[in-house]
Design a protein around this motif. Structure first.
Motif, mmCIF file in Angstrom:
data_model
loop_
_atom_site.group_PDB
_atom_site.id
_atom_site.type_symbol
_atom_site.label_atom_id
_atom_site.label_comp_id
_atom_site.label_asym_id
_atom_site.label_seq_id
_atom_site.Cartn_x
_atom_site.Cartn_y
_atom_site.Cartn_z
ATOM 1 N N UNK A 107 0.692 -1.407 0.188
ATOM 2 C CA UNK A 107 -0.451 0.148 -0.239
ATOM 3 C C UNK A 107 1.041 1.173 0.357
ATOM 4 N N UNK A 108 2.201 1.157 0.858
ATOM 5 C CA UNK A 108 3.175 2.600 0.511
ATOM 6 C C UNK A 108 3.424 2.540 -0.394
ATOM 7 N N UNK A 109 4.454 1.877 -1.440
ATOM 8 C CA UNK A 109 4.577 1.679 -3.193
ATOM 9 C C UNK A 109 3.481 2.039 -3.758
ATOM 10 N N UNK A 110 1.892 1.307 -3.320
ATOM 11 C CA UNK A 110 1.034 1.986 -4.498
ATOM 12 C C UNK A 110 1.399 3.743 -3.569
ATOM 13 N N UNK A 111 1.028 3.959 -2.897
ATOM 14 C CA UNK A 111 0.340 5.310 -3.038
ATOM 15 C C UNK A 111 1.340 6.276 -3.195
ATOM 16 N N UNK A 181 7.651 6.234 -9.424
ATOM 17 C CA UNK A 181 8.687 4.671 -9.415
ATOM 18 C C UNK A 181 8.875 5.528 -8.192
ATOM 19 N N UNK A 182 9.618 4.652 -6.713
ATOM 20 C CA UNK A 182 10.881 4.689 -5.740
ATOM 21 C C UNK A 182 11.906 4.213 -6.396
ATOM 22 N N UNK A 183 12.475 3.504 -7.685
ATOM 23 C CA UNK A 183 13.614 3.144 -8.315
ATOM 24 C C UNK A 183 14.199 2.372 -7.324
ATOM 25 N N UNK A 184 14.308 1.663 -6.390
ATOM 26 C CA UNK A 184 15.054 0.949 -5.342
ATOM 27 C C UNK A 184 14.158 0.223 -4.386
ATOM 28 N N UNK A 201 6.826 2.920 6.391
ATOM 29 C CA UNK A 201 8.377 3.910 5.560
ATOM 30 C C UNK A 201 9.082 4.253 4.656
ATOM 31 N N UNK A 202 9.612 4.592 3.990
ATOM 32 C CA UNK A 202 10.046 4.527 2.820
ATOM 33 C C UNK A 202 11.024 4.584 2.883
ATOM 34 N N UNK A 216 9.689 -0.864 -10.124
ATOM 35 C CA UNK A 216 9.509 -0.964 -8.523
ATOM 36 C C UNK A 216 9.381 -2.994 -8.246
ATOM 37 N N UNK A 217 7.732 -3.486 -9.377
ATOM 38 C CA UNK A 217 7.055 -4.613 -9.155
ATOM 39 C C UNK A 217 8.607 -5.592 -8.996
#
Length: 267
Positions: A107-111, A181-184, A201-202, A216-217
């Motif tokens: 969910x955090x990544x989806x946000x 994307x987060x990228x990592x 958190x990230x 990311x996936x």
């Protein structure tokens, strides 16, 4: 980095070195545990400034991530001081605990993915990352520790050519499925409360930018595989991930493509 003490001295606090990141940056924790500092050499200062800018841009956008406290730059390098994200890295959880934390991590990544990509000033597009990979390969700077076992003995130019053959198709897919994307998105970069097993958190957001969501996936799936105690745990995690991300037909070849590209971009 002898200049690290000089960069930290202006904070008037006591710091303990905790690790060196994969990039070679040094990481320090403040004595009260409420802040961390990253210190980069002059060759890496621009990349660290990029992480600073991304953190500043993300503030107030509903993403749990470190806040910038201070920035200090000298001729020898730079220091980014930021708030600590509570919890422990997801990589430190066993399979059972990770599976309980997994839905909140997704969910955090989806946000992050749902933030308006067209308003993001940071680009992590496939064309840019392939150019970066080509540069790393041309300098023979690929870190063999990042390669999967089956690729360790292959010439890096061959690995790059394998990625290049799939480039046209993946560029077309990116054009219609680009997100922030987060990228990592690997397990050390998801922080989790060890008691509630909820993602807090990230961290390590220096590669944030617009890209295919499969960037990311692919990393999240592959990096978590080492933690699952049983195949059933892994299958359950995949089901949660794709259901939460609203992906009805996961593209396994697309996942594999980004796993082939990523190790070539570090160096």
């Amino acid at each position: 980095m002898e200049f690290a003490e000089t960069l930290l001295a202006h904070t008037h606090a006591s710091w303990t070195r905790v690790k060196a990141g994969e990039s070679g940056d040094l990481v320090y924790r403040r004595e009260d545990g409420l802040a961390y500092a990253k210190i980069a050499s002059s060759a890496r200062s621009a990349d660290l400034a990029g992480e600073r800018d991304r953190l500043l841009w993300l503030q107030g956008k509903g993403i749990a991530c470190p806040e910038v406290i201070d920035w200090k730059e000298v001729e020898e390098g730079a220091c980014l001081e930021m708030t600590a994200t509570p919890g422990i890295p997801a990589v430190d959880l066993d399979g059972d605990a990770l599976l309980k934390a997994w839905p909140s991590m997704v969910r955090q990544l989806k946000a992050l993915h749902e933030l308006p990509a067209d308003r993001c000033p940071f680009d992590r597009s496939l064309s840019l990352m392939f150019a970066r990979a080509a540069d790393v390969v041309s300098r023979n700077a690929v870190n063999p520790d990042f390669l999967p076992p089956e690729d360790e003995d292959k010439p890096v130019r061959e690995l790059l050519e394998r990625v290049e053959r799939d480039l046209p198709l993946r560029l077309d897919q990116e054009a219609i499925d680009k997100v922030l994307c987060h990228g990592d998105a690997c397990m050390p970069n998801f922080m989790v409360d060890p008691h509630s097993l909820q993602c807090t958190g990230l961290i390590d957001l220096g590669r944030v930018g617009t890209a295919d969501r499969y960037v990311d996936l692919s990393l999240m799936i592959a990096n978590a595989e080492e933690s699952w105690a049983t195949p059933e745990q892994g299958e359950r995690a995949l089901s949660i991930l794709f259901e939460t991300m609203e992906i009805k037909k996961p593209d396994r070849e697309r996942l594999a493509f980004y796993l082939r590209l990523d190790p070539l971009t570090w160096g």
